[in-house]
Design a protein around this motif. Sequence first.
Motif, short mmCIF file in Angstrom:
data_model
loop_
_atom_site.label_atom_id
_atom_site.label_comp_id
_atom_site.label_asym_id
_atom_site.label_seq_id
_atom_site.Cartn_x
_atom_site.Cartn_y
_atom_site.Cartn_z
N VAL A 1 0.86 -1.18 0.00
CA VAL A 1 0.00 0.00 0.00
C VAL A 1 0.90 1.23 0.00
CG1 VAL A 1 -1.73 1.31 1.28
CG2 VAL A 1 -1.79 -1.21 1.31
N TRP B 1 0.57 5.22 0.32
CA TRP B 1 -0.39 6.27 0.65
C TRP B 1 0.35 7.49 1.12
CZ3 TRP B 1 -3.55 4.34 5.52
CH2 TRP B 1 -2.69 4.10 6.57
N GLU C 1 -4.05 3.83 12.42
CA GLU C 1 -4.56 3.63 11.06
C GLU C 1 -3.79 2.51 10.36
OE1 GLU C 1 -5.66 7.92 11.95
OE2 GLU C 1 -3.82 6.78 12.14
N ARG C 2 -2.48 2.46 10.57
CA ARG C 2 -1.67 1.39 9.98
C ARG C 2 -2.09 0.03 10.51
NH1 ARG C 2 2.70 3.73 7.61
NH2 ARG C 2 3.20 5.77 8.40
N GLU D 1 -4.98 -0.87 11.77
CA GLU D 1 -6.31 -1.22 11.28
C GLU D 1 -6.26 -1.61 9.80
OE1 GLU D 1 -10.39 -1.92 11.71
OE2 GLU D 1 -8.80 -1.64 13.18
N LEU D 2 -5.49 -0.88 9.01
CA LEU D 2 -5.36 -1.20 7.60
C LEU D 2 -4.75 -2.59 7.42
CD1 LEU D 2 -5.62 -0.22 4.65
CD2 LEU D 2 -3.29 0.67 4.88
N ARG E 1 -7.32 -5.28 8.41
CA ARG E 1 -8.41 -5.46 7.44
C ARG E 1 -7.93 -6.09 6.14
NH1 ARG E 1 -12.81 -0.64 7.84
NH2 ARG E 1 -12.76 -0.34 10.08
N ILE F 1 3.36 -1.17 4.08
CA ILE F 1 2.73 0.15 4.02
C ILE F 1 3.83 1.19 3.86
CG2 ILE F 1 1.26 1.81 5.21
CD1 ILE F 1 0.11 -0.63 6.78
#
Length: 74
Positions: free
Chosen positions: A6, A8, A16-17, A19-20, A23, A43
Motif C-alpha cells: 500500500v 499512501w 490507522e496502519r 487497522e489497515l 483489514r 505500508i
Amino acid sequence: MPVVTVDWWSGFGTQERRELARRITASVVAVTGCRPDSVTVIIRDVERDHWARGGTLSSDRAAPPARTPRPPLP
C-alpha cells in the motif's frame, strides 16, 4: 504467501496502519483461504510532493479534506 503493498500519503498514524493491516489481512485470508501469518502487508508513506497525478504534484493541488476516523470493524 500473498504480499500486499500500500502506497499512501504520509500523515497516517500507527492506529490507522494497524487497522489497515488487520483489514487487508482478513480480506486476503477470506479470499484465498491462507493462514493470516502467511500474509505480508507493506505500508509505504509517500510525501505529497513525491506523488503526482495528471502531471501535477499533489502538493500543488488543494489540500485533501480532513479525515473522519472510522470505527473499527468487529
